[in-house]
Structures are given as structure tokens and as C-alpha cells.
Design a protein around this motif. Structure first.
Motif, PDB file in Angstrom:
ATOM      1  N   GLY A  40       0.789  -1.231   0.000  1.00 46.44           N
ATOM      2  CA  GLY A  40       0.000   0.000   0.000  1.00 46.44           C
ATOM      3  C   GLY A  40       0.815   1.273   0.000  1.00 46.44           C
ATOM      4  N   HIS A  41       2.122   1.175   0.169  1.00 44.63           N
ATOM      5  CA  HIS A  41       2.949   2.377   0.302  1.00 44.63           C
ATOM      6  C   HIS A  41       3.275   3.027  -1.040  1.00 44.63           C
ATOM      7  N   LYS A  42       3.116   2.285  -2.121  1.00 45.16           N
ATOM      8  CA  LYS A  42       3.426   2.851  -3.441  1.00 45.16           C
ATOM      9  C   LYS A  42       2.194   3.410  -4.144  1.00 45.16           C
ATOM     10  N   ASN A  43       1.031   3.071  -3.652  1.00 48.85           N
ATOM     11  CA  ASN A  43      -0.221   3.567  -4.232  1.00 48.85           C
ATOM     12  C   ASN A  43      -0.483   4.971  -3.698  1.00 48.85           C
ATOM     13  N   LEU A  44      -0.462   5.968  -4.584  1.00 49.84           N
ATOM     14  CA  LEU A  44      -0.581   7.360  -4.146  1.00 49.84           C
ATOM     15  C   LEU A  44      -1.908   7.663  -3.462  1.00 49.84           C
ATOM     16  N   LEU A  45      -2.972   6.933  -3.828  1.00 47.08           N
ATOM     17  CA  LEU A  45      -4.284   7.201  -3.246  1.00 47.08           C
ATOM     18  C   LEU A  45      -4.626   6.277  -2.090  1.00 47.08           C
ATOM     19  N   SER A  46      -3.782   5.297  -1.830  1.00 50.94           N
ATOM     20  CA  SER A  46      -4.093   4.336  -0.776  1.00 50.94           C
ATOM     21  C   SER A  46      -4.189   5.015   0.580  1.00 50.94           C
ATOM     22  N   ASN A  47      -5.246   4.673   1.334  1.00 46.36           N
ATOM     23  CA  ASN A  47      -5.376   5.207   2.695  1.00 46.36           C
ATOM     24  C   ASN A  47      -5.010   4.159   3.741  1.00 46.36           C
ATOM     25  N   ARG A  48      -4.436   3.043   3.292  1.00 46.56           N
ATOM     26  CA  ARG A  48      -4.011   1.984   4.198  1.00 46.56           C
ATOM     27  C   ARG A  48      -2.624   1.481   3.794  1.00 46.56           C
ATOM     28  N   VAL A  49      -1.791   1.294   4.793  1.00 44.52           N
ATOM     29  CA  VAL A  49      -0.470   0.693   4.578  1.00 44.52           C
ATOM     30  C   VAL A  49      -0.329  -0.468   5.564  1.00 44.52           C
ATOM     31  N   GLN A  50       0.119  -1.597   5.061  1.00 39.15           N
ATOM     32  CA  GLN A  50       0.343  -2.760   5.900  1.00 39.15           C
ATOM     33  C   GLN A  50       1.809  -3.161   5.835  1.00 39.15           C
ATOM     34  N   GLN A  51       2.355  -3.506   6.975  1.00 36.53           N
ATOM     35  CA  GLN A  51       3.715  -4.033   6.983  1.00 36.53           C
ATOM     36  C   GLN A  51       3.795  -5.232   7.919  1.00 36.53           C
ATOM     37  N   LYS A  52       4.609  -6.190   7.529  1.00 37.94           N
ATOM     38  CA  LYS A  52       4.797  -7.398   8.322  1.00 37.94           C
ATOM     39  C   LYS A  52       6.275  -7.725   8.341  1.00 37.94           C
ATOM     40  N   MET A  53       6.818  -7.880   9.523  1.00 40.34           N
ATOM     41  CA  MET A  53       8.245  -8.187   9.630  1.00 40.34           C
ATOM     42  C   MET A  53       8.461  -9.370  10.563  1.00 40.34           C
ATOM     43  N   ASN A  54       9.467 -10.148  10.241  1.00 39.85           N
ATOM     44  CA  ASN A  54       9.973 -11.163  11.150  1.00 39.85           C
ATOM     45  C   ASN A  54      11.211 -10.590  11.824  1.00 39.85           C
ATOM     46  N   PHE A  55      11.291 -10.723  13.134  1.00 39.02           N
ATOM     47  CA  PHE A  55      12.345 -10.033  13.872  1.00 39.02           C
ATOM     48  C   PHE A  55      12.949 -10.932  14.948  1.00 39.02           C
ATOM     49  N   THR A  56      14.120 -10.573  15.382  1.00 45.19           N
ATOM     50  CA  THR A  56      14.737 -11.124  16.581  1.00 45.19           C
ATOM     51  C   THR A  56      15.186  -9.956  17.445  1.00 45.19           C
ATOM     52  N   LYS A  57      15.095 -10.167  18.769  1.00 37.66           N
ATOM     53  CA  LYS A  57      15.390  -9.064  19.695  1.00 37.66           C
ATOM     54  C   LYS A  57      15.977  -9.640  20.970  1.00 37.66           C
ATOM     55  N   ASN A  58      17.073  -9.069  21.398  1.00 41.01           N
ATOM     56  CA  ASN A  58      17.684  -9.481  22.652  1.00 41.01           C
ATOM     57  C   ASN A  58      17.047  -8.725  23.807  1.00 41.01           C
ATOM     58  N   SER A  59      16.891  -9.418  24.951  1.00 42.32           N
ATOM     59  CA  SER A  59      16.288  -8.789  26.114  1.00 42.32           C
ATOM     60  C   SER A  59      17.219  -8.923  27.305  1.00 42.32           C
ATOM     61  N   PRO A  60      17.224  -7.930  28.192  1.00 45.79           N
ATOM     62  CA  PRO A  60      18.119  -8.000  29.355  1.00 45.79           C
ATOM     63  C   PRO A  60      17.698  -9.113  30.305  1.00 45.79           C
ATOM     64  N   GLY A  61      18.662  -9.719  30.943  1.00 48.60           N
ATOM     65  CA  GLY A  61      18.347 -10.779  31.898  1.00 48.60           C
ATOM     66  C   GLY A  61      19.584 -11.259  32.625  1.00 48.60           C
ATOM     67  N   THR A  62      19.361 -12.198  33.533  1.00 56.35           N
ATOM     68  CA  THR A  62      20.450 -12.847  34.261  1.00 56.35           C
ATOM     69  C   THR A  62      20.281 -14.352  34.068  1.00 56.35           C
ATOM     70  N   ASN A  63      21.114 -15.117  34.737  1.00 57.29           N
ATOM     71  CA  ASN A  63      20.961 -16.577  34.666  1.00 57.29           C
ATOM     72  C   ASN A  63      19.657 -17.038  35.294  1.00 57.29           C
ATOM     73  N   GLU A  64      19.129 -16.214  36.196  1.00 58.14           N
ATOM     74  CA  GLU A  64      17.922 -16.609  36.928  1.00 58.14           C
ATOM     75  C   GLU A  64      16.655 -15.932  36.412  1.00 58.14           C
ATOM     76  N   TYR A  65      16.776 -14.681  35.904  1.00 56.58           N
ATOM     77  CA  TYR A  65      15.599 -13.916  35.502  1.00 56.58           C
ATOM     78  C   TYR A  65      15.710 -13.434  34.048  1.00 56.58           C
ATOM     79  N   ILE A  66      14.561 -13.285  33.416  1.00 59.44           N
ATOM     80  CA  ILE A  66      14.446 -12.650  32.100  1.00 59.44           C
ATOM     81  C   ILE A  66      13.482 -11.476  32.251  1.00 59.44           C
ATOM     82  N   TYR A  67      13.884 -10.318  31.747  1.00 58.04           N
ATOM     83  CA  TYR A  67      13.054  -9.110  31.819  1.00 58.04           C
ATOM     84  C   TYR A  67      12.645  -8.702  30.402  1.00 58.04           C
ATOM     85  N   ILE A  68      11.350  -8.602  30.166  1.00 61.95           N
ATOM     86  CA  ILE A  68      10.848  -8.265  28.826  1.00 61.95           C
ATOM     87  C   ILE A  68       9.658  -7.323  28.959  1.00 61.95           C
TER      88      ILE A  68
END
Length: 666
Positions: free
Chosen positions: A521-549
């Protein structure tokens, strides 16, 4: 007097000495007379962060009678202390003045100086006339520009000039406040009894006003001689002191709307041996002026220059909305916006060059729509960045552009503008989304229109992710943008030129690695809707005992924009919108939920904002988070500021709350 309390006497004495002090302060300022203490001044006690301070601001407006007509003269003096190096830009001055048709103001007797302290002596540097430049900045205004020489931190600068105008009906507004503090400001105006003005004060700073009668004389030609005519005039003096700087603030469209100022509107004249003549204009009078004294109507009524192409594209199409879309799409591909706005401009050059300002493009758009049988009206407005149109002080000069409104036979309205290259129907740049605009040539009671809420704006986010044993996240993030958010996305994406640039920007802002990305939808000049879909990986802070997200993963906003204790100005947002996040997170089998954000709901006063946060744990393995934020009102009064601060603070806090997972004991 003997019955006055001690407290009352103290108050009266305080006011008496305060007035004496103000008078002494006013008399201590004489142009060209610089005191060494001003040059030795290193900071301003009332605002120690200020890079400069206006020590003295003076204006004096009066009438004279020359060549059988009245003229308005305003003498202006400004003295500024440069406190820090970043304040040096105060020495670059731009003086805008009116110049259109038969009325052209004049800036006369302009002089400017800088003063410095060198070897304990005051040195003075004069601005040379050859460094004063004059240029046209719009069809109605010109500008004198100059930079005062030899200015640095510690300098004092001052300049003065006289603004003269034969347009006696147009006394210029006087603004006391600016982006630097003002120590003392005084404005005086003497109005002969022949002129009756509506006078309006603006802003939030207290203005001390005194008005007295005085006698004026004018030299008037009569029967081949000069006679002296006396009249009673009204002298008004406006004084302010210790005016704080008015700096740009978050969620304010145009800071100039709120500066401390005095505005004058000529209500009537009554000259000797003449009738009382009303001058106050209505917006219908402005409509008439536009029709009779400008080329606006002739420009928007020009014939369709692309008649053959449009007839071929429509090819028997009967649906009015579809016709509008086809014509708008064709025009976007035919003529590009040159990034300039205008109120009226001949479209011929835009047709020839393939580029033009928004007024030219809109005039062409109207001609094509009307040729296709679509009812159209121009919607007159002032862009947000240039200030609001005043309801009660109609003025052609306050109008600086227009957009196009097409009306289908079922009453549906479609708004468009030549500057909105990446916008479809009802998708406009935020600078045009004003809360007051006027439909020109529209017969009806609703000529005024609010453009801030012409579409339903949504951002819908769906996140599905799994947490690994090391705390990293892997998942899918889908977003649907509707209307204004879609317009903003399309504009941003195309400015980045390619998908690689967008991926780099998104990765940095979201702090993720984007493994794959699909956008529609991003290339259509008249489009009033844009959709995006991504596959991602993300590191999160934590310790050996806890994970914080953060269970939202991609939070809405994490900082409260409203942190000051109070606020003088109303809160103005871009547009109403709805923002939702549905987050589904699978947790690893060897971890349990130690802490999870609580569900909650909060409603802003008058239902102008609503926020909900719902949490749910399914089978001890899946976390469901439902987040919804609705901004339903574009402008909120400063009287509700504390409620807004609390509301935004709570939302930001929820956006920051963490999900804590604890590793199971073996």
C-alpha cells in the motif's frame, strides 16, 4: 484616609513606588545612550538560561495628515543584551511590511548599532545602509533584512525605524512577547476622534493600560490656504515588564497565537461634515473582496486543460467517488508539488512546467472535477504554522492557502490538496489540518469547518513472539496504518528512497534485527491503508535466573510529554487517533511468570482520551496483552493540564512496565 488599614496603606505605597520605578526605568532608556552596567551584565536574574534579553522595547503610533490624506506612523525602538554566544542570532533582523496593489508601507529612518566594552571603554559600531536588503516574500508582503555588525556575547544591540502607511484603516498589531525575555516594554498609540477601533489584548501576561484624552492639531488645505484643525484624541499606553520568553512548546501548533499582544480593528470613521461610516468587516465582506479584488475566482474557474485525457480515463464511469479518485490520481502523476504554498496563483505555469504550488495544482484539480460534473468548493484557511484565522476579526491577510472539497450527490465530502502527493482522499499534511477553515462560495449555515477530524485514524499492531531460554525474542510484527498515519508512513518511506534505508531506520528505532519485511500500500498514491509485516529477533536484558521483557515489545510511547508543573497554553495534538497493540508471547517451559503488569483503565476528562491495558496468562505458557489508546479530542484546554499530565504519565508508565520470568529450580 484615617480609616485605611495598615495593610491597605502598604499596598498603596508599594504600587506608588512601583509606578515611580517604571517611570524611571522608561526614562532611563534613550536611544544611543548605553550605560556601562548594561555591557557588564552577564546574566538575566529572571531567566538565567536566557541567551539574550530585550532590555527595552518601545512603540509609538500616531496619525498625521499629508497630501490630503491621513497616514499612520509607528516609531519602533529595540535594545537587546546578548548574554551568550547562541544569542548572537538576535542581531539578524527581518522587518516584514505590507505591500500590495495601491498600498505599500514604508520603513524609514532605519538605523542600528552594536556596543561593546573594550579596555573599559564603550565602542560603537554602526550598520551601513549598503548592508540593508529589501526583498519580496509573498504577493502581499516585503521584508527588510540586515545583520548588525560586530556582535558577540556581551554586546548590546539596538535599532530603530519608523513604519509609515497610507492605509490609515490598518493599524498594525503590536506584539510584546518573543522567544527571549523582555525586561520592559511600552507601547503608546494616539488615535484621533475620527477613528473608532475595536481593541483586543491577547496572551497571558498582564498588561497595564492607561487611557487619557489629549488635543491634536492637523494642518489641512482649505480654499488655497492651510488651516489648523483641532480634535480630541485618545492616548492609550500599554506597559509590561519582566515578560518571560515564549519558546516553542510540545503540542502547540503556532506559538504566535498566544504571544502577549494588542490587536486593532477599525470599526468606524466619522470625519467632520461626514456620516458615521462602518468599517468592521464580516467574512461575507471578505468573500466579496476576494471575488472583486483578486484573481482567485478567475484562477479556480479556468477550463480543464486535460479534457481529452480525463474523458478517456473516466470512460463512462458513473460512480462519483471513483471519478474523484481517477482525476486525483491523474493529477498527481501529471504535476508535482514544488513544496510551496499560495493562496492564489495562475495555474498556467504549472501546466507548462509540470510542477507548481498547491494553489495552482488545486485550481487545476477543481477545473477537472467540475468538468466531470462534480460539485467543488475551495476551502480557505491559514496553515497551522502561520496561526489561526480569527473568527471575530475577518481579514484577507490571514488567509494563506486553500484546499479542495468535492461533494458527491449523497452529501459525502472529499478533501484534497496539491501538496499531499502521498495522500489519498481526506489525507492531508498536518499543517493543513486546522480546526477552523472557511468554505468559499458555500450557501449554508456551516461555512466554517474543522479539518482535524475528517478521517478515522488508526494504528493496529499485532505481535506474536516466543522467548528462548537465553531471553532473546523471535517473532512476527504486523502493523496496519489507516489514513493520516498511512500518509505519514508513505511520505517517510519515499523520502528514504529505498527499502534498505527504511529497514536500517526501523531496525535502529525498534532495536531489533529485521529478518524479513513485506510492505503493501505504500506505493499507491491514493491508498489510505499501509500494511507491513516483519519477522524479527530481539535481545532482552536478563540474568541466569531472571528474564526481563516489556510485554508490549514495541511500546507506544515511554516518556510523558507533560512533565512541567503547570502550563499556560492549550494542548494541541495532530489529529484524533486510535492505537492498539495485541501482543501474544510464548514463554520457555523452564521459566515461570514472576511478575506481570496489572490490567488497568483510565479515562481523561470529557472522555477526550481513553486508555486500557489488559493482561492474561493462558495455560502458564502464553501471555496475552491487549493495549488500546484513544485520543478523541485534538485540542484540550490548559485548565485540564493536570489531568492530562497524570493521564499521559500513567500511559507512559504502563508502556514501560516489565514482564519478569524466573527460571525454575531443577
Amino acid at each position: 484616609m484615617k480609616n485605611l488599614s495598615k495593610q491597605t496603606i502598604c499596598i498603596l505605597l508599594f504600587l506608588h513606588f512601583a509606578l515611580i520605578n517604571l517611570a524611571a526605568q522608561r526614562n532611563s532608556f534613550k536611544f544611543g545612550k548605553i550605560d556601562k552596567s548594561e555591557l557588564e551584565m552577564s546574566s538575566y536574574p529572571n531567566d538565567t538560561a536566557a541567551s539574550a534579553v530585550t532590555l527595552f522595547q518601545s512603540g509609538y503610533t500616531s496619525y498625521d495628515y499629508i497630501n490630503n490624506k491621513f497616514r499612520v506612523n509607528t516609531e519602533i525602538i529595540q535594545r537587546i543584551k546578548i548574554l551568550k554566544q547562541e544569542g548572537v542570532n538576535e542581531a539578524t533582523i527581518s522587518l516584514k511590511y505590507y505591500c500590495y496593489s495601491n498600498f505599500c508601507d514604508n520603513i524609514e529612518r532605519l538605523e542600528a548599532y552594536s556596543y561593546n566594552l573594550e579596555d573599559n571603554n564603550i565602542t560603537k559600531t554602526k550598520l551601513e545602509k549598503k548592508y540593508i536588503f529589501d526583498e519580496k516574500i509573498s504577493e502581499r508582503f516585503r521584508e527588510k533584512k540586515f545583520a548588525i555588525p560586530n556582535v558577540k556575547a556581551g554586546s548590546v544591540i539596538e535599532y530603530r525605524y519608523t513604519l509609515s502607511s497610507d492605509a490609515y484603516f490598518n493599524v498594525p498589531d503590536w506584539t510584546f512577547q518573543s522567544d527571549i525575555p523582555v525586561k520592559y516594554a511600552r507601547y503608546e498609540i494616539v488615535i484621533p476622534e475620527y477613528f473608532v477601533y475595536n481593541i483586543e489584548s491577547r496572551g497571558y501576561e498582564p498588561i497595564t493600560t492607561t487611557t487619557t484624552d489629549t488635543i491634536q492639531t492637523f494642518k489641512v488645505p482649505y480654499n488655497n490656504s492651510i488651516e489648523t484643525v483641532s480634535c480630541t484624541s485618545k492616548k492609550s499606553v500599554y506597559i509590561l515588564h519582566d515578560i518571560p520568553a515564549m519558546n516553542e512548546e510540545k503540542h502547540v501548533w503556532c506559538i504566535d497565537d498566544f504571544l502577549a499582544a494588542i490587536r486593532f480593528e477599525l470599526r468606524a470613521t466619522q470625519f467632520p461634515y461626514s456620516y458615521y461610516k462602518l468599517y468592521s468587516q464580516t467574512w461575507k465582506d471578505i468573500d466579496k473582496t476576494i471575488k472583486e479584488n483578486t484573481d482567485f475566482v478567475s484562477n479556480i474557474n479556468k477550463s480543464n486543460p486535460y479534457k481529452k485525457e480525463i474523458n478517456a480515463l473516466l470512460n463512462g464511469e458513473s460512480d462519483e467517488k471513483k471519478k474523484i479518485e481517477i482525476i486525483y490520481q491523474f493529477l498527481k502523476e501529471k504535476i508535482r508539488w514544488n513544496e510551496k504554498y499560495a493562496f492564489t496563483s495562475n495555474p498556467a505555469d504549472a501546466i507548462k512546467d509540470g510542477t507548481g504550488n498547491n494553489a495552482q495544482i488545486n485550481a487545476i484539480l477543481m477545473s477537472m472535477l467540475k468538468d466531470a460534473g462534480i460539485t467543488t468548493h475551495p476551502v480557505l484557511l491559514s496553515r497551522r504554522s502561520l496561526g489561526r484565522i480569527p473568527y471575530t476579526h475577518p481579514s484577507l491577510d490571514k488567509l494563506n492557502t486553500f484546499i479542495v472539497m468535492a461533494v458527491c450527490s449523497n452529501g459525502e465530502r472529499c478533501f484534497m490538496d496539491g501538496s499531499a502527493y502521498y495522500g489519498g482522499i481526506n489525507m492531508l499534511p498536518t499543517d493543513l489540518l486546522v480546526d477552523r477553515a472557511r468554505i468559499y462560495g458555500f450557501e449554508g449555515d456551516d461555512q466554517w469547518i474543522d479539518l482535524t477530524d475528517i478521517t478515522k485514524n488508526q494504528i493496529i499492531n499485532l505481535i506474536s513472539a516466543s522467548i528462548s531460554d537465553d531471553g532473546s525474542l523471535k517473532g512476527t510484527y504486523s502493523t496496519l496504518l489507516s489514513n493520516q498515519p498511512a500518509y505519514a508512513f508513505k511520505k517517510l518511506f519515499n523520502e528514504l528512497k529505498d527499502s534498505k534505508g527504511y529497514v536500517e531506520k526501523a531496525s535502529s528505532e525498534l532495536t531489533v534485527n529485521i529478518d524479513s519485511l513485506v510492505i503493501e500500500g505504500h506505493k499507491n498514491l491514493l491508498s489510505n491503508r499501509v500494511q507491513q509485516k516483519m519477522n524479527f529477533t530481539k535481545n532482552s536484558p536478563g540474568t541466569n535466573e531472571y528474564i526481563y521483557i516489556n510485554p508490549l515489545i514495541f511500546p507506544h510511547f515511554t516518556q510523558n510529554d507533560f512533565v512541567q508543573s503547570d502550563r499556560k497554553l492549550p494542548i494541541e495534538f495532530n489529529y484524533p487517533y486510535s492505537y492498539t497493540i495485541t501482543s501474544i508471547i510464548n514463554i520457555p517451559e523452564n521459566y515461570t511468570v514472576e511478575e506481570i503488569p496489572r490490567s488497568g483503565k483510565m479515562i481523561l476528562e470529557d472522555n477526550s482520551g481513553v486508555f486500557t491495558y489488559l493482561t492474561n496468562i493462558v495455560n502458564d505458557r502464553t501471555i496475552h496483552i491487549s493495549y488500546r489508546f484513544d485520543l478523541r479530542q485534538t485540542i484540550i484546554s490548559q485548565l485540564n493540564y493536570k489531568a492530562v499530565r497524570e493521564f499521559w504519565g500513567e500511559v507512559a508508565s504502563k508502556n514501560n512496565q516489565m514482564l519478569v520470568l524466573k527460571k525454575k529450580l531443577l
